[in-house]
Design a protein around this motif. Structure first.
Motif, PDB file in Angstrom:
ATOM      1  N   ARG A   1      68.751   8.120 -79.566  1.00  0.00           N
ATOM      2  CA  ARG A   1      68.114   7.216 -79.486  1.00  0.00           C
ATOM      3  C   ARG A   1      68.012   6.175 -78.343  1.00  0.00           C
ATOM      4  NH1 ARG A   1      67.058   3.511 -84.214  1.00  0.00           N
ATOM      5  NH2 ARG A   1      67.791   0.987 -83.320  1.00  0.00           N
ATOM      6  N   VAL A   2      67.787   5.430 -78.418  1.00  0.00           N
ATOM      7  CA  VAL A   2      67.746   3.975 -77.183  1.00  0.00           C
ATOM      8  C   VAL A   2      67.738   2.244 -77.466  1.00  0.00           C
ATOM      9  CG1 VAL A   2      66.646   2.776 -75.195  1.00  0.00           C
ATOM     10  CG2 VAL A   2      66.196   5.391 -75.579  1.00  0.00           C
ATOM     11  N   GLU A   3      69.005   1.793 -77.521  1.00  0.00           N
ATOM     12  CA  GLU A   3      69.058   1.336 -77.736  1.00  0.00           C
ATOM     13  C   GLU A   3      68.593   0.020 -76.670  1.00  0.00           C
ATOM     14  OE1 GLU A   3      70.643  -0.229 -80.491  1.00  0.00           O
ATOM     15  OE2 GLU A   3      70.637   1.416 -81.504  1.00  0.00           O
ATOM     16  N   PHE A   4      68.013  -1.089 -76.846  1.00  0.00           N
ATOM     17  CA  PHE A   4      67.665  -1.609 -75.335  1.00  0.00           C
ATOM     18  C   PHE A   4      68.323  -2.904 -75.025  1.00  0.00           C
ATOM     19  CE2 PHE A   4      64.019   0.252 -76.506  1.00  0.00           C
ATOM     20  CZ  PHE A   4      64.051   0.500 -74.921  1.00  0.00           C
ATOM     21  N   LYS A   5      70.160  -3.245 -75.257  1.00  0.00           N
ATOM     22  CA  LYS A   5      71.093  -3.854 -75.195  1.00  0.00           C
ATOM     23  C   LYS A   5      71.275  -4.374 -73.608  1.00  0.00           C
ATOM     24  CE  LYS A   5      74.043  -2.333 -78.803  1.00  0.00           C
ATOM     25  NZ  LYS A   5      75.716  -1.861 -78.782  1.00  0.00           N
ATOM     26  N   ASN A   6      71.682  -5.441 -73.249  1.00  0.00           N
ATOM     27  CA  ASN A   6      71.961  -5.491 -71.881  1.00  0.00           C
ATOM     28  C   ASN A   6      73.585  -4.908 -71.037  1.00  0.00           C
ATOM     29  OD1 ASN A   6      71.726  -6.407 -69.156  1.00  0.00           O
ATOM     30  ND2 ASN A   6      72.472  -8.893 -69.598  1.00  0.00           N
TER      31      ASN A   6
ATOM     32  N   GLU B   1      62.907   4.869 -67.051  1.00  0.00           N
ATOM     33  CA  GLU B   1      61.721   4.314 -68.060  1.00  0.00           C
ATOM     34  C   GLU B   1      61.902   2.620 -68.950  1.00  0.00           C
ATOM     35  OE1 GLU B   1      58.220   5.500 -68.176  1.00  0.00           O
ATOM     36  OE2 GLU B   1      58.123   7.108 -65.932  1.00  0.00           O
ATOM     37  N   TYR B   2      62.564   3.424 -69.367  1.00  0.00           N
ATOM     38  CA  TYR B   2      63.504   2.242 -69.921  1.00  0.00           C
ATOM     39  C   TYR B   2      64.511   1.720 -69.493  1.00  0.00           C
ATOM     40  CZ  TYR B   2      60.108   4.598 -73.174  1.00  0.00           C
ATOM     41  OH  TYR B   2      59.162   5.464 -73.309  1.00  0.00           O
ATOM     42  N   GLY B   3      65.092   1.561 -68.819  1.00  0.00           N
ATOM     43  CA  GLY B   3      66.702   1.196 -68.060  1.00  0.00           C
ATOM     44  C   GLY B   3      67.104   1.124 -68.553  1.00  0.00           C
TER      45      GLY B   3
END
Length: 168
Positions: free
Chosen positions: A78-83, A118-120
């Motif tokens: 899973r990718v968590e799009f946090k900072n 692709e997703y940083g």
């Protein structure tokens, strides 16, 4: 589902589709005698449920790893799009015939590069049962460090086991 598909040398990493679920179940059954953890037999309904969970989630990935068109592994996470963005790898499994050849290390490093590009993704995490020494050695060899131990986190067949969280 988080889209993931790329080629690296003769290896293709691509999203699992509905038609792949039975093939993966059969492959997992063949791998069962080579696993540290007793997670078999895998019922097709449970595997299909895992597939559906990934399929309807926008942040999860569940990929097949193929070498020259033949299934040699799976990767789920899973990718968590946090900072900053972070990726959690829940499962990576490579065919026993391809272990200890450096292929697993190359795959995990290429997947990390892909997720970064692709997703940083900047941080990579995984969890493992403490009683998995080969997997822990593999992860440490690939730059993961233990950052936390959760005592008695798992209860497997009445046996308490610690969970390790590792970060790269």
């Amino acid at each position: 589902m988080l889209d993931m598909e790329f080629n690296w040398q003769n290896i293709n990493i691509a999203n699992i589709r509905k038609k792949d679920v039975k093939i993966i179940q059969n492959w997992l059954y063949q791998q069962s005698e080579f696993c540290e953890e007793d997670i078999y037999p895998i019922e097709i309904d449970k595997l299909y449920d895992r597939f559906l969970e990934y399929y309807i989630s926008e942040n999860e990935f569940f990929t097949k790893i193929q070498y020259e068109g033949k299934l040699i592994g799976i990767l789920k996470g899973r990718v968590e799009f946090k900072n900053p963005a972070e990726a959690w790898v829940w499962c990576i499994m490579l065919d026993y015939k391809y272990r200890s050849l450096g292929i697993g290390s190359n795959i995990i490093n290429e997947v990390n590069k892909y997720l970064t590009r692709e997703y940083g993704v900047a941080n990579f995490y995984t969890t493992i049962i403490k009683e998995s020494p080969r997997t822990i050695k593999f992860l440490k060899k690939n730059g993961y460090k233990i950052i936390r131990v959760s005592k008695n986190y798992y209860d497997i067949d009445g046996k308490q086991m610690d969970m390790l969280i590792l970060k790269k």
